[in-house]
Structures are given as structure tokens and as C-alpha cells.
Design a protein around this motif. Structure first.
Motif, PDB file in Angstrom:
ATOM      1  N   SER A  13       2.666 -47.538  78.796  1.00  0.00           N
ATOM      2  CA  SER A  13       3.155 -48.900  78.792  1.00  0.00           C
ATOM      3  C   SER A  13       1.862 -49.976  79.075  1.00  0.00           C
ATOM      4  N   THR A  18       3.044 -53.024  71.199  1.00  0.00           N
ATOM      5  CA  THR A  18       4.191 -53.980  70.863  1.00  0.00           C
ATOM      6  C   THR A  18       3.000 -55.287  70.237  1.00  0.00           C
ATOM      7  N   ASP A  38      13.003 -49.788  73.275  1.00  0.00           N
ATOM      8  CA  ASP A  38      13.541 -51.360  73.772  1.00  0.00           C
ATOM      9  C   ASP A  38      14.623 -51.773  72.964  1.00  0.00           C
ATOM     10  N   ARG A 132       7.945 -55.228  83.945  1.00  0.00           N
ATOM     11  CA  ARG A 132       7.793 -53.953  83.813  1.00  0.00           C
ATOM     12  C   ARG A 132       7.534 -53.629  85.295  1.00  0.00           C
ATOM     13  N   LEU A 164      -7.566 -55.482  66.433  1.00  0.00           N
ATOM     14  CA  LEU A 164      -7.322 -54.149  66.163  1.00  0.00           C
ATOM     15  C   LEU A 164      -6.285 -54.032  65.089  1.00  0.00           C
TER      16      LEU A 164
HETATM   17  N1  LIG Z   1      -5.537 -55.744  73.458  1.00  0.00           N
HETATM   18  C1  LIG Z   1      -5.073 -56.501  74.508  1.00  0.00           C
HETATM   19  N2  LIG Z   1      -5.915 -57.299  75.149  1.00  0.00           N
HETATM   20  C2  LIG Z   1      -5.554 -58.108  76.147  1.00  0.00           C
HETATM   21  N3  LIG Z   1      -4.092 -58.109  76.410  1.00  0.00           N
HETATM   22  C3  LIG Z   1      -3.276 -57.232  75.944  1.00  0.00           C
HETATM   23  C4  LIG Z   1      -3.714 -56.572  74.956  1.00  0.00           C
HETATM   24  N4  LIG Z   1      -2.627 -56.006  74.014  1.00  0.00           N
HETATM   25  C5  LIG Z   1      -1.562 -56.444  75.162  1.00  0.00           C
HETATM   26  N5  LIG Z   1      -2.093 -57.137  75.896  1.00  0.00           N
HETATM   27  C6  LIG Z   1      -0.970 -57.861  77.004  1.00  0.00           C
HETATM   28  O1  LIG Z   1      -0.610 -56.803  77.844  1.00  0.00           O
HETATM   29  C7  LIG Z   1       0.757 -56.853  78.044  1.00  0.00           C
HETATM   30  C8  LIG Z   1       1.416 -55.872  77.608  1.00  0.00           C
HETATM   31  O2  LIG Z   1       1.599 -55.871  75.973  1.00  0.00           O
HETATM   32  P1  LIG Z   1       2.426 -55.034  75.245  1.00  0.00           P
HETATM   33  O3  LIG Z   1       3.864 -55.583  75.273  1.00  0.00           O
HETATM   34  O4  LIG Z   1       1.931 -55.251  73.558  1.00  0.00           O
HETATM   35  O5  LIG Z   1       2.370 -53.307  75.472  1.00  0.00           O
HETATM   36  P2  LIG Z   1       2.963 -52.461  75.346  1.00  0.00           P
HETATM   37  O6  LIG Z   1       2.250 -51.112  75.093  1.00  0.00           O
HETATM   38  O7  LIG Z   1       4.258 -52.536  74.023  1.00  0.00           O
HETATM   39  O8  LIG Z   1       4.043 -52.070  76.521  1.00  0.00           O
HETATM   40  P3  LIG Z   1       5.640 -51.393  76.723  1.00  0.00           P
HETATM   41  O9  LIG Z   1       5.582 -50.219  76.287  1.00  0.00           O
HETATM   42  O10 LIG Z   1       5.830 -51.615  78.290  1.00  0.00           O
HETATM   43  O11 LIG Z   1       6.429 -52.286  76.057  1.00  0.00           O
HETATM   44  C9  LIG Z   1       1.267 -58.248  77.530  1.00  0.00           C
HETATM   45  O12 LIG Z   1       1.179 -59.199  78.302  1.00  0.00           O
HETATM   46  C10 LIG Z   1      -0.025 -58.610  76.368  1.00  0.00           C
HETATM   47  O13 LIG Z   1      -0.239 -59.970  76.186  1.00  0.00           O
END
Ligand SMILES: Nc1ncnc2c1ncn2[C@@H]1O[C@H](COP(=O)(O)OP(=O)(O)OP(=O)(O)O)[C@@H](O)[C@H]1O
Length: 192
Positions: A13, A18, A38, A132, A164
């Protein structure tokens, strides 16, 4: 070069799955649907969803986490059979869940991508986002990449999602073979 029918992003997470998935969807030369657990959880009653986001217990009759996970897994091959391409993001922490989903996807071309992130950076994102349960990253970090053989790895610690996604899109477009999902499933079936 043909694109994989399924792209799986796996990481803790707040590792940024996402964010990358959304950027990648816009870049890929083929339409992909972004699915994750989700997609199912957002169909829960609103108050149950809020309890889940806060890491609290849901007491409503009929709530059953394994049924929700199975439902998520079973709907994916149905979408593939209908002709959709899928971009899935997971924080896989359970060997049986990994085995069940990879079995459902057997026969499709699957690109398995490991999404890495420094744990302290992911924890800081977890704190900042506020939607979260705190502690999820710490719990998932030691187990999320266990048993996995990835086709590609990306590290989100210090690079923005858009950059990325551009690199990942290029790699996906040029990679000829996808073996990670097959090898991971073989490993899971032998050792578990
Ligand atoms: N490469 C990055 N650099 C800086 N901040 C980031 C980056 N990727 C994501 N974030 C920030 O981190 C937070 C979580 O991002 P995201 O929802 O993409 O994560 P996730 O892995 O999908 O989490 P989850 O599994 O809980 O849904 C968001 O606030 C997002 O803006």
C-alpha cells in the motif's frame, strides 16, 4: 510486438501502484481497464467502506472478506473472455490469494511487475494521504514480494509516477516474453 493481456502491479500500500496504473493507462497504445480489490470494496455500503479504511471491524451480517477476494478474482477472467485488457494492482500478502488469482489468469499473457518503495517513504505517504489504515505498509512490506518472480521491477521511492509510467510503457512495448506469472505459479504450487 503484441502487448500482454494482463499487467499486474504488485507492491505495498502507498508504494504508488494506482498512480502508475492511471498514468500507464493513458500511455499504452491499447485500452486497459484498471482493476484492484478496491474495484470491489468501493461497492460496499459507505459506512462499511469507511470502517475498512480506518482499519476497524465490520460487523454487518453478510460481510465476508474471503468472498470479496474470490469475487474480485473470478470477475477478472470474465472481463478477459469479453475481450478486455486488464491493468491490475495488488498488495499481495497471502499465498493462497496469489495462487488463486494466477490460476484464474493461466493461459493469458501476464506481465508481472514488482513495485518497490523504501518502507519509510511509503509510510510517510500512508500518513499523508489519510485514507489508509496506519500500519498497513509496515505489515505488508516483509511479505508482499515473497514467492514472486517478476518480469520487471520499478522503484517509486524518488521518481514521479508519470516518469515511471513512461519508462514502464516503453519496456512493456518492447518485451517479447512474459514468464513471471507462470514461474511464480509453479513455485507456489511446488512449495506451498
Ligand atoms: N512516485 C511517487 N512519488 C511521490 N508520491 C507518490 C508516488 N506514487 C504515489 N505517491 C503518493 O502516494 C499516495 C499513495 O499512492 P497510490 O494510491 O498510487 O498508492 P497504492 O500503492 O495504489 O496504494 P493502495 O494499495 O493503498 O491503494 C498518494 O498520495 C500518491 O500521490
Amino acid at each position: 510486438m503484441s502487448l500482454p493481456q494482463v499487467i499486474i502491479l504488485n507492491g505495498t500500500s502507498s508504494s504508488g501502484k494506482t498512480s502508475i496504473a492511471k498514468a500507464l493507462q493513458e500511455l499504452l497504445p491499447q485500452q486497459y481497464l484498471n482493476f484492484s480489490i478496491d474495484s470491489i470494496l468501493y461497492a460496499l455500503p459507505e459506512t462499511d467502506l469507511q470502517l475498512m479504511k480506518q482499519g476497524k471491524t465490520i460487523t454487518r451480517a453478510g460481510y465476508d472478506w474471503p468472498s470479496l477476494v474470490r469475487g474480485y478474482h473470478y470477475c477478472l477472467p470474465a472481463l478477459l473472455q469479453a475481450g478486455c485488457h486488464l491493468l491490475i494492482d495488488n498488495a499481495w500478502c497471502d499465498r493462497n490469494e496469489k495462487r488463486e488469482l494466477l490460476t484464474e489468469l493461466a493461459g493469458y499473457s501476464v506481465a508481472l511487475i514488482g513495485v518497490q518503495c523504501d518502507i519509510e517513504v511509503a509510510q510517510a505517504r500512508e500518513q499523508a494521504r489519510g485514507d489508509r489504515a496506519i500500519g498497513l505498509v509496515e505489515w505488508q512490506a516483509p511479505i508482499v514480494h515473497q514467492d514472486m518472480t517478476y518480469d520487471l521491477d520499478i522503484d517509486t521511492t524518488s521518481i514521479e509516477p508519470q516518469a515511471l509510467a513512461i519508462k514502464l510503457c516503453d519496456q512493456i512495448r518492447h518485451q517479447a516474453m512474459w514468464r513471471g506469472a507462470v514461474e511464480t505459479l509453479e513455485h507456489l504450487n511446488i512449495y506451498n
